[in-house]
Design a protein around this motif. Structure first.
Motif, PDB file in Angstrom:
ATOM      1  N   ARG A 132       0.859  -1.188   0.000  1.00 52.84           N
ATOM      2  CA  ARG A 132       0.000   0.000   0.000  1.00 52.84           C
ATOM      3  C   ARG A 132       0.892   1.233   0.000  1.00 52.84           C
ATOM      4  NH1 ARG A 132      -3.746  -0.506   4.520  1.00 52.84           N
ATOM      5  NH2 ARG A 132      -1.927  -0.020   5.820  1.00 52.84           N
ATOM      6  N   PHE A 133       0.601   2.162  -0.943  1.00 55.19           N
ATOM      7  CA  PHE A 133       1.380   3.390  -1.058  1.00 55.19           C
ATOM      8  C   PHE A 133       0.703   4.523  -0.286  1.00 55.19           C
ATOM      9  CE2 PHE A 133       2.336   0.917  -4.928  1.00 55.19           C
ATOM     10  CZ  PHE A 133       3.686   0.701  -4.684  1.00 55.19           C
ATOM     11  N   ALA A 134       1.354   5.680  -0.256  1.00 54.89           N
ATOM     12  CA  ALA A 134       0.903   6.785   0.588  1.00 54.89           C
ATOM     13  C   ALA A 134      -0.501   7.261   0.241  1.00 54.89           C
ATOM     14  CB  ALA A 134       1.894   7.942   0.481  1.00 54.89           C
ATOM     15  N   ASP A 135      -0.897   7.170  -1.028  1.00 57.12           N
ATOM     16  CA  ASP A 135      -2.222   7.641  -1.425  1.00 57.12           C
ATOM     17  C   ASP A 135      -3.277   6.545  -1.400  1.00 57.12           C
ATOM     18  OD1 ASP A 135      -1.226   6.167  -3.522  1.00 57.12           O
ATOM     19  OD2 ASP A 135      -2.073   7.468  -5.082  1.00 57.12           O
ATOM     20  N   GLY A 136      -2.923   5.359  -0.905  1.00 63.43           N
ATOM     21  CA  GLY A 136      -3.869   4.250  -0.864  1.00 63.43           C
ATOM     22  C   GLY A 136      -3.803   3.337  -2.062  1.00 63.43           C
ATOM     23  N   LEU A 152       9.860   6.303  -4.497  1.00 61.97           N
ATOM     24  CA  LEU A 152       8.730   6.570  -3.614  1.00 61.97           C
ATOM     25  C   LEU A 152       8.895   7.991  -3.099  1.00 61.97           C
ATOM     26  CD1 LEU A 152       8.503   3.280  -1.474  1.00 61.97           C
ATOM     27  CD2 LEU A 152       7.074   3.938  -3.419  1.00 61.97           C
ATOM     28  N   LEU A 153       8.098   8.924  -3.637  1.00 65.01           N
ATOM     29  CA  LEU A 153       8.201  10.331  -3.267  1.00 65.01           C
ATOM     30  C   LEU A 153       6.830  10.908  -2.983  1.00 65.01           C
ATOM     31  CD1 LEU A 153      10.678  11.634  -6.022  1.00 65.01           C
ATOM     32  CD2 LEU A 153      11.236  11.111  -3.638  1.00 65.01           C
ATOM     33  N   VAL A 154       6.820  12.045  -2.270  1.00 67.21           N
ATOM     34  CA  VAL A 154       5.633  12.902  -2.193  1.00 67.21           C
ATOM     35  C   VAL A 154       6.066  14.283  -2.649  1.00 67.21           C
ATOM     36  CG1 VAL A 154       4.330  11.653  -0.449  1.00 67.21           C
ATOM     37  CG2 VAL A 154       6.079  13.261   0.273  1.00 67.21           C
ATOM     38  N   ALA A 159       1.107  16.134  -0.643  1.00 62.22           N
ATOM     39  CA  ALA A 159      -0.214  15.848  -1.182  1.00 62.22           C
ATOM     40  C   ALA A 159      -0.180  14.932  -2.387  1.00 62.22           C
ATOM     41  CB  ALA A 159      -0.926  17.149  -1.554  1.00 62.22           C
ATOM     42  N   ILE A 160       0.924  14.887  -3.119  1.00 64.53           N
ATOM     43  CA  ILE A 160       0.949  14.167  -4.388  1.00 64.53           C
ATOM     44  C   ILE A 160       2.022  13.086  -4.328  1.00 64.53           C
ATOM     45  CG2 ILE A 160       1.099  14.380  -6.880  1.00 64.53           C
ATOM     46  CD1 ILE A 160       0.681  17.350  -6.572  1.00 64.53           C
ATOM     47  N   PRO A 161       1.629  11.808  -4.207  1.00 66.13           N
ATOM     48  CA  PRO A 161       2.632  10.740  -4.268  1.00 66.13           C
ATOM     49  C   PRO A 161       3.152  10.572  -5.701  1.00 66.13           C
ATOM     50  CG  PRO A 161       0.601  10.019  -3.206  1.00 66.13           C
ATOM     51  CD  PRO A 161       0.303  11.305  -3.895  1.00 66.13           C
ATOM     52  N   ALA A 162       4.428  10.253  -5.816  1.00 70.38           N
ATOM     53  CA  ALA A 162       5.042   9.953  -7.106  1.00 70.38           C
ATOM     54  C   ALA A 162       5.756   8.616  -6.971  1.00 70.38           C
ATOM     55  CB  ALA A 162       6.012  11.057  -7.507  1.00 70.38           C
ATOM     56  N   PRO A 184       1.179  12.207 -14.789  1.00 69.78           N
ATOM     57  CA  PRO A 184       1.458  10.766 -14.668  1.00 69.78           C
ATOM     58  C   PRO A 184       2.390  10.500 -13.490  1.00 69.78           C
ATOM     59  CG  PRO A 184       2.762  11.716 -16.434  1.00 69.78           C
ATOM     60  CD  PRO A 184       1.902  12.829 -15.908  1.00 69.78           C
ATOM     61  N   LEU A 185       1.836  10.299 -12.296  1.00 71.87           N
ATOM     62  CA  LEU A 185       2.627  10.170 -11.077  1.00 71.87           C
ATOM     63  C   LEU A 185       2.841   8.727 -10.668  1.00 71.87           C
ATOM     64  CD1 LEU A 185       1.072  13.080  -9.043  1.00 71.87           C
ATOM     65  CD2 LEU A 185       3.133  13.085 -10.406  1.00 71.87           C
TER      66      LEU A 185
END
Length: 541
Positions: A132-136, A152-154, A159-162, A184-185
């Motif tokens: 599971r990533f930061a944005d679900g 794995l970035l924000v 607010a925006i996972p990449a 395209p993140l």
């Protein structure tokens, strides 16, 4: 602390390299919706990385007054301008041989483990993991896969996972949380194609010189291909070649039996659709598609899983996808499966299948399941056990004598736990009671031999069996005897009086072994003359 600093520095270096590849085109812009009180100055402090200033935002968006912004309107912020911080992912499920490699260190991956950029995950046969990533967003890693978490970035104010994932081998099933911004993140890279995603569900497989992708919802952009790959389409990438074709529809599972009481688990369905060459078959925890338990590709619309012996009775979900001649997996069909195979039925000792009795009755004998020692017995005149002639209360023992009228009968047994819950019946067998023949003329006595015979249910996919016989339930003593047979029966010398334990396992044609079955107990009675021995000693006393 120093290691953490090094990791963060490396993550930011990777992020910078990723940012270089971005452009200021509209597709690389994030659209921010202006809130009351926002100014270009406050937004720059919150979202932009140096050396960008509020003047860059003003110029890009042609804002006349940096202190007065219209709430509800949108502001363009190129992704390459945004602040970026290292993020993490979490393993929500891991089963079987799943490892995480970080640098030179490798360890087993377990649920709850925190993952970071650069981690490499490998799954073995019948092993899987879900992240599971930061944005679900979720990533399911099926068996025999090799995946790297390249990035794995924000971005901005968290607010925006990449996310960027590398698939070196095997597969990756992604469910990406929809992203309202046109960026395209979420990227997936294979040796043959790079994929950019903006909120969708899709699958990727790579093997040899080819990579395949199937889009289940949303759309995916593939490098080297103009238009996006839409829902219901599949991409085949081989070298520089790209081809897109519709996916097969879901198979027909209407013939599937929803409750199974036999091990190993065997499931069959109608088949289809037209164009299906093989089928991908998966078993999940009931309704939970993050928890993949078993995965196979079969050449006919049926699957047999000896590995189900490792799973508890309960509710599961079967997912089946047809695979076309190009190797593309189509839409999935799901069905609920309830496994009720325990406690396992005892091994039958007597009578033999089709046995004939002339004594007006029959003696039944079986082993005893140590987990569920009582036995439920049914005797009927018909094979469907509708016309029952005998069904006693659960029997606390390993034998039962029944006197019945002449005729052909069907019988079966099941194990019963101490609390009263009965398991499934074993395979039914038949016996017959006939009137005794006329008395023969006197003859010499005949010894039938001292043997103990055991039988159990046969399975068409099993080529041989191994059994262990011991005086201890733990099978760790020096007295353990081992037997092998290619038939579902075994005859051994009649043991001396006492209590014994028996267990068996099966092997298929490839030599793969099942787990040991549940232990059965056998009691060999002492001769009756032993009880008379004290009486014989009385004259001596």
């Amino acid at each position: 602390m120093n290691a953490l600093r090094v990791w963060l520095a490396m993550s930011l270096m990777l992020a910078c390299g990723w940012a270089v590849g971005q452009t200021d085109a509209a597709d690389a812009d994030w659209r921010y919706r202006i809130q009351p009180g926002d100014t270009l100055i406050t937004l720059t402090d919150a979202w932009l990385a140096p050396p960008r200033t509020w003047r860059d935002l003003q110029k890009l968006n042609r804002v006349p007054d940096p202190l007065r912004l219209m709430p509800g309107s949108t502001l363009r912020m190129p992704v390459a301008w945004l602040k970026r911080e290292a993020s993490v992912a979490e393993a929500v499920f891991a089963r079987g041989q799943v490892t995480r490699q970080r640098g030179a260190a490798s360890e087993a991956l377990t649920a709850g483990t925190t993952l970071q950029g650069g981690d490499r995950i490998k799954t073995g046969a019948q092993s899987s993991a879900s992240l599971r990533f930061a944005d679900g967003s979720r990533l399911l890693i099926p068996p025999d896969s090799d995946i790297t978490l390249d990035q794995l970035l924000v971005l901005g104010r968290g607010a925006i996972p990449a996310v960027r994932i590398g698939v070196q081998q095997g597969g990756a099933d992604s469910r990406v949380t929809p992203n309202a911004q046109r960026v395209p993140l979420y990227e997936v890279r294979t040796p043959h194609v790079n994929l950019g995603v903006r909120g969708t569900e899709f699958r990727v497989q790579t093997a040899g010189s080819q990579s395949r992708m199937q889009v289940l919802s949303g759309a995916v952009h593939a490098g080297g291909l103009g238009p996006d790959v839409a829902s219901g389409q599949g991409l085949l990438a081989e070298g520089a070649a790209r081809s897109v074709a519709p996916l097969l529809s879901a198979p027909d599972l209407s013939g599937l039996v929803p409750v199974t009481e036999r091990l190993p688990l065997h499931l069959a369905w109608v088949g289809g659709p037209a164009g299906a060459a093989t089928w991908r078959v998966q078993l999940y925890v009931g309704g939970d598609f993050d928890r993949l338990l078993l995965d196979d590709v079969v050449g006919e619309p049926a699957v047999t899983w000896p590995e189900v012996r490792e799973l508890a009775d309960g509710d599961y979900t079967l997912r089946v996808r047809a695979i076309d001649a190009r190797g593309q997996e189509g839409a999935a069909a799901d069905a609920s499966i309830r496994l009720l195979a325990r406690p396992e039925p005892p091994f039958i000792q007597a009578p033999a299948p089709g046995a004939v009795s002339y004594a007006g009755g029959t003696a039944f004998a079986w082993t005893r399941n140590t987990v569920a020692p009582n036995v439920r017995l049914q005797i009927a005149r018909d094979a469907g056990f509708k016309d029952l002639v005998l069904q006693p209360s659960p029997i606390d023992g390993a034998n039962y004598d029944a006197r019945l009228p002449d005729g052909l009968y069907h019988w079966r047994i099941a194990s019963v736990e101490a609390g009263g819950r009965a398991g499934p019946f074993g395979d039914p067998q038949t016996f017959e009671i006939r009137p005794p023949p006329p008395a023969p003329p006197p003859a010499e006595p005949e010894v039938s031999g001292d043997q103990l015979k055991l039988r159990w249910r046969a399975d068409p996919d099993v080529t041989r069996y191994e059994l262990e016989w011991s005086k201890t339930e733990t099978f760790d003593g020096a007295d353990v005897q081992r037997f092998a047979t290619d038939k579902p029966e075994l005859a051994i010398p009649k043991p001396s009086p006492g209590k014994y334990f028996l267990r068996a396992k099966a092997f298929n044609a490839a030599g793969a072994a099942s787990p040991w079955g549940q232990t059965q107990m056998i009691e060999q009675p002492y001769p009756r003359w032993l009880w008379l021995l004290p009486l014989l000693l009385i004259p001596v006393l």
